[in-house]
Design a protein around this motif. Structure first.
Motif, mmCIF file in Angstrom:
data_model
loop_
_atom_site.group_PDB
_atom_site.id
_atom_site.type_symbol
_atom_site.label_atom_id
_atom_site.label_comp_id
_atom_site.label_asym_id
_atom_site.label_seq_id
_atom_site.Cartn_x
_atom_site.Cartn_y
_atom_site.Cartn_z
ATOM 1 N N UNK A 5 0.840 -1.202 0.000
ATOM 2 C CA UNK A 5 0.000 0.000 0.000
ATOM 3 C C UNK A 5 0.876 1.253 0.000
ATOM 4 N N UNK A 6 1.938 1.238 0.808
ATOM 5 C CA UNK A 6 2.869 2.367 0.841
ATOM 6 C C UNK A 6 3.565 2.543 -0.506
ATOM 7 N N UNK A 7 3.805 1.417 -1.192
ATOM 8 C CA UNK A 7 4.474 1.466 -2.494
ATOM 9 C C UNK A 7 3.589 2.139 -3.546
ATOM 10 N N UNK A 8 2.280 1.818 -3.550
ATOM 11 C CA UNK A 8 1.423 2.349 -4.635
ATOM 12 C C UNK A 8 0.791 3.693 -4.304
ATOM 13 N N UNK A 9 0.721 4.070 -3.010
ATOM 14 C CA UNK A 9 -0.050 5.276 -2.662
ATOM 15 C C UNK A 9 0.517 6.575 -3.236
ATOM 16 N N UNK A 10 1.845 6.697 -3.487
ATOM 17 C CA UNK A 10 2.312 7.937 -4.127
ATOM 18 C C UNK A 10 1.640 8.205 -5.479
ATOM 19 N N UNK A 11 1.136 7.165 -6.124
ATOM 20 C CA UNK A 11 0.453 7.337 -7.417
ATOM 21 C C UNK A 11 -0.810 8.189 -7.281
ATOM 22 N N UNK A 63 -4.217 -14.590 -9.146
ATOM 23 C CA UNK A 63 -5.049 -13.507 -9.685
ATOM 24 C C UNK A 63 -4.131 -12.432 -10.251
ATOM 25 N N UNK A 64 -4.519 -11.911 -11.411
ATOM 26 C CA UNK A 64 -3.753 -10.838 -12.045
ATOM 27 C C UNK A 64 -4.695 -9.655 -12.243
ATOM 28 N N UNK A 65 -4.247 -8.469 -11.847
ATOM 29 C CA UNK A 65 -5.117 -7.296 -11.948
ATOM 30 C C UNK A 65 -4.251 -6.056 -12.102
ATOM 31 N N UNK A 66 -4.864 -4.874 -11.973
ATOM 32 C CA UNK A 66 -4.116 -3.626 -12.090
ATOM 33 C C UNK A 66 -4.640 -2.667 -11.027
ATOM 34 N N UNK A 67 -3.757 -2.101 -10.221
ATOM 35 C CA UNK A 67 -4.128 -1.078 -9.259
ATOM 36 C C UNK A 67 -3.206 0.121 -9.448
ATOM 37 N N UNK A 68 -3.810 1.308 -9.536
ATOM 38 C CA UNK A 68 -3.062 2.559 -9.670
ATOM 39 C C UNK A 68 -2.073 2.462 -10.831
ATOM 40 N N UNK A 69 -2.523 1.808 -11.881
ATOM 41 C CA UNK A 69 -1.752 1.647 -13.120
ATOM 42 C C UNK A 69 -0.562 0.689 -12.993
ATOM 43 N N UNK A 70 -0.437 -0.031 -11.884
ATOM 44 C CA UNK A 70 0.592 -1.062 -11.734
ATOM 45 C C UNK A 70 -0.022 -2.439 -11.985
ATOM 46 N N UNK A 71 0.719 -3.296 -12.674
ATOM 47 C CA UNK A 71 0.321 -4.703 -12.785
ATOM 48 C C UNK A 71 0.497 -5.345 -11.406
ATOM 49 N N UNK A 72 -0.511 -6.089 -10.962
ATOM 50 C CA UNK A 72 -0.476 -6.748 -9.653
ATOM 51 C C UNK A 72 -0.780 -8.233 -9.830
ATOM 52 N N UNK A 132 11.407 1.782 -5.396
ATOM 53 C CA UNK A 132 10.378 2.822 -5.410
ATOM 54 C C UNK A 132 9.954 3.185 -6.832
ATOM 55 N N UNK A 133 8.640 3.148 -7.046
ATOM 56 C CA UNK A 133 8.081 3.531 -8.341
ATOM 57 C C UNK A 133 8.246 2.498 -9.428
ATOM 58 N N UNK A 134 8.943 1.383 -9.122
ATOM 59 C CA UNK A 134 9.217 0.388 -10.156
ATOM 60 C C UNK A 134 8.603 -0.973 -9.837
ATOM 61 N N UNK A 135 8.947 -1.540 -8.665
ATOM 62 C CA UNK A 135 8.418 -2.865 -8.350
ATOM 63 C C UNK A 135 8.370 -3.102 -6.839
ATOM 64 N N UNK A 136 7.460 -3.990 -6.459
ATOM 65 C CA UNK A 136 7.353 -4.425 -5.064
ATOM 66 C C UNK A 136 7.144 -5.939 -5.104
ATOM 67 N N UNK A 137 8.045 -6.677 -4.449
ATOM 68 C CA UNK A 137 7.978 -8.137 -4.440
ATOM 69 C C UNK A 137 7.957 -8.596 -2.986
ATOM 70 N N UNK A 138 6.929 -9.357 -2.627
ATOM 71 C CA UNK A 138 6.874 -9.917 -1.277
ATOM 72 C C UNK A 138 6.642 -11.413 -1.377
ATOM 73 N N UNK A 139 7.427 -12.177 -0.608
ATOM 74 C CA UNK A 139 7.303 -13.626 -0.582
ATOM 75 C C UNK A 139 6.941 -14.057 0.834
#
Length: 489
Positions: free
Chosen positions: A190-196, A399-408, A431-438
């Motif tokens: 959420x912190x990653x995408x909210x600047x959008x 599931x594949x979707x899009x939030x705030x113009x990012x592929x999720x 920041x602004x490029x990718x977020x990966x969580x495992x």
């Protein structure tokens, strides 16, 4: 579209519901039994169909949702009869359905795919809108065009899309959680995408090439109180309509965290309340929302996007269905309900089988399509006396979707659902490029969230399914300098 007189008719297969689950089920039955007439009952003049389907990996699929006149379906499947008339009564013991136009349908196998309706915070208030189907989305667009401020309540998929897409109107977004989008993403994502939300939006891509149909202009819109006949919107519902308000601003979103709407006032009620004398700087608005954190906002209207309730009503009276805690029709591993010969698929049903360690039900497009297809196969297997095993698509949630113009991309137990404290997380963020969580448990991958163009979905899907012990790799698993795809190829 077939027209039906007040008569009784008999069919081997009847499907109720014109959304993705119902249409997919009816299509599968029609292609498997070309010599049998299949009936699809739909409350709306349009049906939802899958287009541009793409199998991204073993379990991950991407597709678009088109709204089409039912005649398009009937042309493609000559043995499929689409009848626009909502179900009013089901007599499960007699294997009969009654529809609004007075017709009685006798069935051998029935699949209920009537979807879900929005949970509205307040019923029958002209200034509170729920967005679920095409009519309500068009009503929202019409109301938005003259709006200066709206309040959006909810933290699910529709709310996430809405607050990003609305322009020219101030948005107050009330979420009950500590972070946005918590049904789909964690607080870090959420912190990653909210600047959008603050940044300038990228220019829109070329419009979708596929044809979009709308219902006739004189069709009455769904107001807040009506349950409405339409099936749910497609994942890119906002692309075909202009979501622009009356102000000359790009987008201005203010998030109020950990709160819900406590009370709603009309303009007159507000002016007569103690709040009016205490908070005279709130301006004059058609409706006011008092939040549980003590703040009050006036606005042109409120959008209630707080989830959905399975649409089971017409089927329950006089029957003996097992219902789940969320009020969905409980189904077994063959999509069968507790009533003989009645199946269910999509948002109206709740999976009652023991799920795989990497799967959970979420009321999403992908699962509606999968359940509709699998329900049809189960109905067919029963008629043909064949055995059928639970489909592989229920092995791993994807599931594949899009939030705030990012592929999720969401895989498995992506938010560590049901794992308690018995897990560890690895995170990589640019920041602004990718977020990966495992999500790992005992060194084995249980789930993942991928935001941006990571190209890791197929590798991670395999690592979840094969349960390889990854503990020797530690933090190196997400080292950006290691090509992990080649590593585990």
């Amino acid at each position: 579209m077939a027209t039906a007189s007040q008569s009784e008719v008999q069919f081997r297969f009847v499907v109720a519901g014109g959304g993705i689950a119902g249409v997919t089920c009816a299509q599968q039955l029609a292609s498997q039994f070309p010599s049998l007439d299949i009936v699809l009952l739909t409350a709306a003049p349009m049906v939802k169909t899958v287009s541009n389907f793409r199998q991204v990996s073993k379990t991950l699929e991407d597709f678009e949702v088109e709204e089409q006149p039912s005649s398009v379906l009937e042309e493609k499947y000559p043995n499929l009869k689409v009848i626009q008339s909502a179900v009013t009564v089901l007599h499960a013991k007699q294997h009969t359905l009654l529809t609004e136009n007075g017709q009685v349908f006798h069935y051998e196998k029935l699949c209920v795919c009537t979807g879900a309706r929005p949970k509205l915070i307040i019923q029958d208030n002209p200034h509170v809108l729920g967005i679920r189907d095409t009519d309500s989305a068009q009503e929202f667009q019409k109301r938005l065009s003259s709006a200066k401020r709206i309040v959006v309540v909810g933290n699910g998929g529709i709310a996430l899309e809405l607050v990003y897409e609305v322009e020219g109107c101030e948005v107050i977004w009330a979420v009950k959680d500590k972070a946005i989008g918590n049904a789909f993403i964690d607080a870090g994502a959420a912190q990653f995408i909210i600047p959008s939300l603050e940044a300038e939006k990228p220019k829109k891509a070329l419009p979708c090439k596929r044809t979009r149909y709308t219902t006739d202009k004189d069709t009455a819109p769904n107001t807040a109180g009506s349950e409405g006949p339409g099936s749910a919107l497609g994942p890119d519902w906002h692309e075909s309509i202009s979501l622009r308000g009356a102000e000359q601003v790009s987008h201005r979103v203010h998030v109020e965290y950990e709160c819900e709407i406590e009370k709603v006032y009309s303009q007159q009620e507000f002016m007569q309340s103690p709040l009016y004398t205490q908070k005279t700087n709130l301006g004059v608005w058609p409706i006011y929302a008092q939040l549980s954190n003590g703040k009050t906002y006036g606005c042109d209207f409120i959008v209630s996007a707080t989830g959905v309730v399975p649409n089971t009503e017409p089927f329950l009276h006089g029957n003996n269905f097992d219902l789940a805690e969320d009020h969905g029709l409980k189904v077994d591993e063959h999509m069968q309900t507790s009533e003989p010969d009645v199946y269910a698929a999509g948002d109206v049903c709740t999976a009652g089988w023991e799920p795989s360690a990497f799967w959970q039900q979420m009321r999403l497009w992908t699962q509606a399509r999968q359940m509709g297809w699998y329900a049809a196969r189960s109905m067919a297997a029963d008629i043909l006396g064949e055995a059928i095993e639970l489909d592989f698509c229920f092995e791993l949630f994807s599931h594949i979707t899009k939030f705030f113009n990012y592929k999720v991309v969401l895989l498995g137990k992506f938010n560590a659902q049901g794992l308690g404290q018995d897990h560890e997380l690895l995170v990589r963020c640019t920041k602004g490029l990718e977020y990966v969580k495992v999500v790992l448990r005992g060194g084995r991958m249980m789930g993942a969230i991928l935001i941006g163009e990571t190209d890791l979905e197929e590798t991670f899907e395999n690592l979840i399914l094969n349960q390889m012990d990854l503990s020797p790799y530690g933090q190196e698993l997400l080292n950006p300098n290691i090509d992990i795809e080649d590593y585990f190829d």
